[in-house]
Design a protein around this motif. Structure first.
Motif, PDB file in Angstrom:
ATOM      1  N   CYS A  91      29.408  47.266  12.097  1.00 41.31           N
ATOM      2  CA  CYS A  91      29.806  45.863  12.252  1.00 41.31           C
ATOM      3  C   CYS A  91      28.629  44.996  12.675  1.00 41.31           C
ATOM      4  O   CYS A  91      28.447  43.879  12.164  1.00 41.31           O
ATOM      5  CB  CYS A  91      30.934  45.747  13.276  1.00 41.31           C
ATOM      6  N   ALA A  92      27.823  45.508  13.599  1.00 38.98           N
ATOM      7  CA  ALA A  92      26.658  44.757  14.054  1.00 38.98           C
ATOM      8  C   ALA A  92      25.666  44.554  12.920  1.00 38.98           C
ATOM      9  O   ALA A  92      25.066  43.479  12.779  1.00 38.98           O
ATOM     10  CB  ALA A  92      25.990  45.485  15.224  1.00 38.98           C
ATOM     11  N   GLY A  93      25.480  45.585  12.093  1.00 32.14           N
ATOM     12  CA  GLY A  93      24.587  45.470  10.947  1.00 32.14           C
ATOM     13  C   GLY A  93      25.075  44.434   9.946  1.00 32.14           C
ATOM     14  O   GLY A  93      24.291  43.648   9.402  1.00 32.14           O
ATOM     15  N   MET A  94      26.373  44.418   9.697  1.00 29.38           N
ATOM     16  CA  MET A  94      26.951  43.427   8.778  1.00 29.38           C
ATOM     17  C   MET A  94      26.755  42.016   9.321  1.00 29.38           C
ATOM     18  O   MET A  94      26.352  41.104   8.571  1.00 29.38           O
ATOM     19  CB  MET A  94      28.440  43.719   8.577  1.00 29.38           C
ATOM     20  N   THR A 141      26.086  43.764  22.558  1.00 29.80           N
ATOM     21  CA  THR A 141      25.343  42.614  23.076  1.00 29.80           C
ATOM     22  C   THR A 141      23.933  42.562  22.509  1.00 29.80           C
ATOM     23  O   THR A 141      23.454  41.507  22.073  1.00 29.80           O
ATOM     24  CB  THR A 141      25.276  42.677  24.613  1.00 29.80           C
ATOM     25  N   ILE A 142      23.261  43.707  22.500  1.00 23.71           N
ATOM     26  CA  ILE A 142      21.894  43.771  21.976  1.00 23.71           C
ATOM     27  C   ILE A 142      21.868  43.410  20.502  1.00 23.71           C
ATOM     28  O   ILE A 142      20.972  42.698  20.031  1.00 23.71           O
ATOM     29  CB  ILE A 142      21.296  45.174  22.209  1.00 23.71           C
ATOM     30  N   ALA A 143      22.863  43.870  19.764  1.00 28.78           N
ATOM     31  CA  ALA A 143      22.926  43.574  18.325  1.00 28.78           C
ATOM     32  C   ALA A 143      23.010  42.078  18.066  1.00 28.78           C
ATOM     33  O   ALA A 143      22.459  41.575  17.077  1.00 28.78           O
ATOM     34  CB  ALA A 143      24.120  44.286  17.700  1.00 28.78           C
ATOM     35  N   GLY A 291      20.111  48.704   7.334  1.00 28.20           N
ATOM     36  CA  GLY A 291      19.209  48.647   8.466  1.00 28.20           C
ATOM     37  C   GLY A 291      19.670  49.480   9.644  1.00 28.20           C
ATOM     38  O   GLY A 291      18.880  49.775  10.555  1.00 28.20           O
ATOM     39  N   MET A 292      20.943  49.876   9.640  1.00 21.35           N
ATOM     40  CA  MET A 292      21.498  50.690  10.719  1.00 21.35           C
ATOM     41  C   MET A 292      21.572  52.177  10.360  1.00 21.35           C
ATOM     42  O   MET A 292      22.031  52.974  11.168  1.00 21.35           O
ATOM     43  CB  MET A 292      22.908  50.190  11.073  1.00 21.35           C
ATOM     44  N   TYR A 293      21.132  52.542   9.157  1.00 20.81           N
ATOM     45  CA  TYR A 293      21.287  53.925   8.719  1.00 20.81           C
ATOM     46  C   TYR A 293      20.588  54.908   9.650  1.00 20.81           C
ATOM     47  O   TYR A 293      21.157  55.936  10.027  1.00 20.81           O
ATOM     48  CB  TYR A 293      20.758  54.092   7.291  1.00 20.81           C
ATOM     49  N   GLU A 294      19.336  54.627  10.004  1.00 24.34           N
ATOM     50  CA  GLU A 294      18.611  55.561  10.866  1.00 24.34           C
ATOM     51  C   GLU A 294      19.284  55.678  12.229  1.00 24.34           C
ATOM     52  O   GLU A 294      19.403  56.780  12.785  1.00 24.34           O
ATOM     53  CB  GLU A 294      17.155  55.132  11.039  1.00 24.34           C
ATOM     54  N   LEU A 400      15.249  48.012  18.224  1.00 19.17           N
ATOM     55  CA  LEU A 400      14.172  48.209  17.251  1.00 19.17           C
ATOM     56  C   LEU A 400      14.612  47.776  15.854  1.00 19.17           C
ATOM     57  O   LEU A 400      13.802  47.283  15.059  1.00 19.17           O
ATOM     58  CB  LEU A 400      13.724  49.670  17.239  1.00 19.17           C
ATOM     59  N   SER A 401      15.895  47.960  15.546  1.00 21.20           N
ATOM     60  CA  SER A 401      16.418  47.506  14.254  1.00 21.20           C
ATOM     61  C   SER A 401      16.314  45.991  14.136  1.00 21.20           C
ATOM     62  O   SER A 401      16.006  45.459  13.061  1.00 21.20           O
ATOM     63  CB  SER A 401      17.876  47.943  14.087  1.00 21.20           C
ATOM     64  N   ALA A 402      16.561  45.288  15.236  1.00 17.62           N
ATOM     65  CA  ALA A 402      16.449  43.825  15.231  1.00 17.62           C
ATOM     66  C   ALA A 402      15.004  43.399  15.002  1.00 17.62           C
ATOM     67  O   ALA A 402      14.737  42.420  14.289  1.00 17.62           O
ATOM     68  CB  ALA A 402      16.968  43.255  16.549  1.00 17.62           C
ATOM     69  N   ILE A 403      14.074  44.137  15.591  1.00 18.44           N
ATOM     70  CA  ILE A 403      12.653  43.822  15.389  1.00 18.44           C
ATOM     71  C   ILE A 403      12.251  44.094  13.940  1.00 18.44           C
ATOM     72  O   ILE A 403      11.570  43.290  13.304  1.00 18.44           O
ATOM     73  CB  ILE A 403      11.774  44.641  16.348  1.00 18.44           C
TER      74      ILE A 403
END
Length: 444
Positions: A91-94, A141-143, A291-294, A400-403
């Protein structure tokens, strides 16, 4: 979940964890500091390191057939907490994929119109803490907030790791105190104490750490030649999904409701404003999930590995060792802290770590006359410390995904962010001081 107390202690079952640490940390240090390979840690495939560790776990305990080991791993991956986390990741990735970098940039510039640049990072900490307390999840929250932190860093000139680490620290602080957090529920339920009692004890430990962390963030901010942001383009319409998500989070709605509403509203906003067409929207959703796969793969592999280690007796050996070493009221409290810390390092999930450590912690509380609220608070705070700084924890991976989603010229690894994670380090110090000065009371 299998009870580790029913499994025979076998210390060698912990070998896969050591293998992973040697591969991931050892190779990273060698690449970065010995061979001087740029971004050495960033070049270590964490998924491959966990695959090797799982292979080692599968080769252990030859008495158990391989098919049975597969079943053990499958049951571990199917744990409610693991599945919940994976759904949050998706959900966060979407949500992040739909809004893209332009919306995060709009949120950042809008924020900087009202807040002087020098105060922007400490405000990110406070916002993350507030949202996490209300929503009960540091990962969610981080997402939501980390992409804004990346754009704030770009706009002001502060380091990206500094801004993102402040968000992670604030999110961990809020999650540590939230009444609806899984960690709070797990700690209080397993120890048989009221949430309000645990909150009071936790507050005495966490608040000083948060205050000191914010002071350090402010000192670094004031000592940095940050850019004065006079103007920056932003779309008020594209801010609607972020504002709505924050309002729903503060209202205390379930994290899934918050993210799903955010996804729907963000989709309508981005299409109706012409920022993207329908086909582009679908592509952005796919990119966000990709982007969330790893992150998802690491979560699955850690769960599978821990399932085997637990079944082979590794965790039982760890619990027995800590139980034997620490005696007395204060050392018993430290033992509880180290116990749940070790579980968190092994599982990379603070809720799972609390649930696994809880039976031994409760027994130690009975033996050493540690009140249930103290035990619950120690379980929550020490697991928060470890979860905040381990490089393969969900919080760090989402950050790190956000970066990575910002596609910056410079790549950053967990080891760029960890030194800036002030709150977990100060929380550790605060927890130790709390243990030293807390009076001995009869267990109630």
């Amino acid at each position: 979940m299998q009870n580790s107390e029913q499994v025979k202690s076998y210390p060698k079952a912990l070998l896969p964890i050591a293998i992973f640490l040697v591969l991931y940390l050892g190779l990273g240090i060698t690449f970065e500091y010995v061979l001087h390979i740029p971004m050495g840690f960033y070049n270590i495939p964490i998924v491959a390191a966990f695959m090797v560790a799982i292979l080692v776990a599968c080769l252990q305990n030859r008495k158990v057939p391989f098919n049975d080991k597969l079943e053990i791993m499958a049951k571990a991956v199917g744990d409610r907490n693991i599945f919940l986390m994976i759904l949050i990741f998706i959900c966060a990735g979407m949500f992040a994929g739909i809004l893209g970098r332009s919306s995060a940039s709009s949120a950042a510039y809008f924020l900087l119109q009202f807040i002087p640049a020098q105060f922007s990072v400490v405000v990110l900490f406070v916002v993350a803490a507030f949202v996490s307390t209300a929503m009960g999840t540091s990962v969610g929250t981080i997402a939501v907030v980390a992409p804004i932190a990346v754009e704030v860093a770009i706009a002001t000139g502060f380091g990206v790791p500094f801004c993102v680490a402040s968000v992670v620290g604030g999110a961990m602080f809020g999650d540590n105190l939230s009444f609806i957090s899984d960690t709070t529920i797990a700690a209080c339920t397993t120890q048989g104490c009221e949430m309000k009692d645990k909150f009071r004890t936790n507050f005495l430990i966490a608040l000083p750490a948060a205050i000191v962390a914010m002071v350090v963030i402010m000192l670094i901010s004031l000592g940095t030649d940050a850019k004065v942001v006079n103007e920056g383009s932003y779309s008020l319409t594209q801010l609607i999904p972020y504002v709505l998500v924050l309002i729903l989070a503060i209202a205390g709605l379930n994290v899934f409701v918050v993210l799903l509403v955010g996804i729907v509203v963000a989709s309508f906003v981005m299409v109706l404003t012409g920022a993207v067409n329908f086909f582009g929207l679908v592509g952005n959703i796919g990119a966000g999930i990709s982007g969330m796969y790893e992150t998802i793969m690491v979560t699955i592999l850690v769960s599978a590995m821990c399932g085997l280690i637990r079944a082979h007796g590794g965790f039982a050996a760890l619990l027995d060792f800590i139980h034997r070493i620490f005696k007395g009221h204060r050392s018993g409290q430290l033992g509880v802290g180290l116990l749940v810390s070790a579980m968190d390092i092994a599982t990379a999930n603070n809720t799972v770590a609390i649930v696994m450590a809880a039976p031994i912690a409760k027994q130690m509380g009975d033996e050493y006359r540690i009140s249930p609220r103290k035990v619950a608070s120690l379980l929550d705070t020490f697991s928060c410390v470890m979860q905040g700084i381990i490089p393969y924890g969900a919080q760090m991976l989402v950050a790190l995904s956000a970066i990575a989603a910002a596609k910056l010229d410079t790549a950053y690894s967990a080891f760029d962010v960890i030194p800036m994670m002030f709150y977990p380090f100060f929380l550790l110090m605060s927890s130790i001081v709390f243990i030293i000065i807390s009076p001995k009371k009869h267990r109630k």
